[in-house]
Design an enzyme around this catalytic site. Structure first.
Site, mmCIF file in Angstrom:
data_model
loop_
_atom_site.group_PDB
_atom_site.id
_atom_site.type_symbol
_atom_site.label_atom_id
_atom_site.label_comp_id
_atom_site.label_asym_id
_atom_site.label_seq_id
_atom_site.Cartn_x
_atom_site.Cartn_y
_atom_site.Cartn_z
ATOM 1 N N LYS A 95 10.841 53.785 -29.394
ATOM 2 C CA LYS A 95 9.546 53.318 -29.898
ATOM 3 C C LYS A 95 8.666 54.554 -30.002
ATOM 4 C CE LYS A 95 5.847 50.014 -29.134
ATOM 5 N NZ LYS A 95 5.582 48.605 -28.854
ATOM 6 N N GLU A 154 9.743 54.595 -25.007
ATOM 7 C CA GLU A 154 8.514 54.768 -25.804
ATOM 8 C C GLU A 154 7.740 56.012 -25.357
ATOM 9 O OE1 GLU A 154 5.640 51.597 -25.375
ATOM 10 O OE2 GLU A 154 4.456 52.298 -27.078
ATOM 11 N N LYS A 169 11.265 47.533 -22.495
ATOM 12 C CA LYS A 169 10.482 48.600 -23.104
ATOM 13 C C LYS A 169 9.687 49.321 -22.034
ATOM 14 C CE LYS A 169 6.451 48.685 -24.066
ATOM 15 N NZ LYS A 169 5.038 48.782 -24.429
HETATM 16 P P1 13P Z 1 0.045 49.149 -30.210
HETATM 17 O O1 13P Z 1 0.842 48.813 -31.448
HETATM 18 O O2 13P Z 1 -1.215 48.383 -30.090
HETATM 19 O O3 13P Z 1 -0.138 50.646 -30.058
HETATM 20 O O4 13P Z 1 0.874 48.695 -28.956
HETATM 21 C C1 13P Z 1 2.192 49.051 -28.857
HETATM 22 C C2 13P Z 1 2.734 48.810 -27.516
HETATM 23 O O5 13P Z 1 3.489 49.589 -27.036
HETATM 24 C C3 13P Z 1 2.384 47.606 -26.745
HETATM 25 O O6 13P Z 1 3.530 47.292 -26.027
#
Ligand code: 13P
Length: 343
Positions: free
Chosen positions: A220, A178, A137
């Site tokens: 994401k 993400e 990720k």
């Molecule tokens: P949160 O759900 O706290 O925003 O965190 C997501 C994230 O990407 C941590 O890896």
């Protein structure tokens, strides 16, 4: 041991019906700050104890398909000396890696950032794959302001995310990209929609350029919401409608699933928004969760670094995972929340 699954199979397993991802990849230092902020004592083993609590929570695999870890967590052993990564695999969950080493300021920008950690990444990914890690990720943090995010920051971040995605697939690891549009600010939900659409389009241009196979990739995403300081806060149905619409415009149907970050939303809103999307729309992708705070906020408050509180903290984690697992199939309701609270 290396997984025998293809990236496409891994991506699909991560969004299996009624399941989502637990993001546990807060590195040691920010974790220790967060724990201290709850008024708890912090010691050398706290990070290990918390990671062990999360990864060994009873029956978590009912609702959690995969766990995003830090490099330190992939090499960690439990208090009893067992590999936590192997425990996760044995329980049927897929370990993931956040190979990023921190955010750095983009040269020449007004404080915008890009993730670092590309050096040696090909070799590190090969090592993670050999350890049994199934997915990666990589996060871009894009802040809405009067003049941000700039085209420069969007280009730099989407390019790096796509490079990491291509390197991950080369290693047999399914990438999660993400592109987070952060909810901090006084902007309207309409502005969040416009920025999110632009960022998603650029993300897929970069993935195409880098020859990333979409069927073996997950996104994401942040939801389309009002800035947290905006005087008018959009309601749950509006957030669901605008988030689904922006995905229809910007995310190809070849992507097997979109998993949300919670981004600072309350536990309630993170669940209610996800449920409203799945309950009310026919969608080409699975929509599920990849929450950190919206799964772990309450467990950490309960735990307070006291071993005797660990079972109650694990029960609270299971409860949030279950509520979000139900939301991933549109079957959550407020009644389920209060029933569980009453017991
Ligand atoms: P949160 O759900 O706290 O925003 O965190 C997501 C994230 O990407 C941590 O890896």
């Amino acid at each position: 041991m290396m997984t025998s699954l293809s990236t496409k199979e891994i991506a699909n397993r991560l969004v299996a019906r009624g399941k989502g991802i637990m993001a546990a990849d807060r590195p040691r230092q920010p974790f220790e700050h967060m724990l201290a902020a709850t008024g708890s004592s912090v010691h050398q083993d706290s990070y290990r104890d918390w990671s062990e609590l999360l990864f060994t929570a009873p029956a978590l695999e009912d609702y959690v398909s995969g766990i995003i870890m830090t490099d330190e967590q992939t090499r960690m052993t439990s208090a009893a000396g067992e590999s936590l990564l192997e425990r996760v695999i044995d329980r049927g969950m897929i370990p993931g890696i956040s190979p990023f080493t921190g955010m750095v300021e983009l040269a020449g920008s007004c404080g915008e950032t890009v993730g670092s950690g590309l050096d040696g990444l090909r070799e590190r990914l090969a090592e993670y794959a050999a350890m049994g890690v199934g997915f990666s990720k990589w996060r871009a943090a894009l802040q809405i302001g009067p003049h941000t995010p700039s085209e420069y920051a969007i280009a730099a971040n989407t390019y790096v995310m796509a490079q990491v995605a291509a390197l991950s697939q080369e290693a047999g690891i399914a990438p999660i990209v993400e592109p987070e549009v952060m909810l901090v600010g006084d902007h309207t939900i309409e502005r969040c929609f416009e920025i999110t659409e632009r960022v998603l389009r650029r993300t897929f241009e970069a993935l195409y350029l880098h020859r990333v196979e979409l069927a073996g990739t997950l996104v994401k995403a942040s939801m389309v919401v009002s800035g947290n300081q905006c005087p008018h806060q959009a309601d749950v149905d509006t957030v669901a409608e605008m988030t689904v619409e922006v995905f229809r415009r910007g995310i190809p149907a070849a992507i097997p699933g979109i998993v949300f970050l919670s981004g600072g939303q309350s536990d309630y809103h993170a669940t209610a928004h996800l449920n409203a999307m799945n309950a009310n729309y026919q969608l080409p992708w699975k929509l599920s969760f990849s929450y950190a705070r919206a799964l772990q906020r309450e467990p950490m408050q309960i735990w307070r670094n006291q071993p005797e509180n660990a079972p109650a903290a694990q029960a609270s984690l299971y409860h949030r995972a279950k509520m979000n697992g139900l939301a991933a199939i549109g079957q959550w309701s407020e009644a389920l929340e209060s029933e569980a609270l009453a017991t």
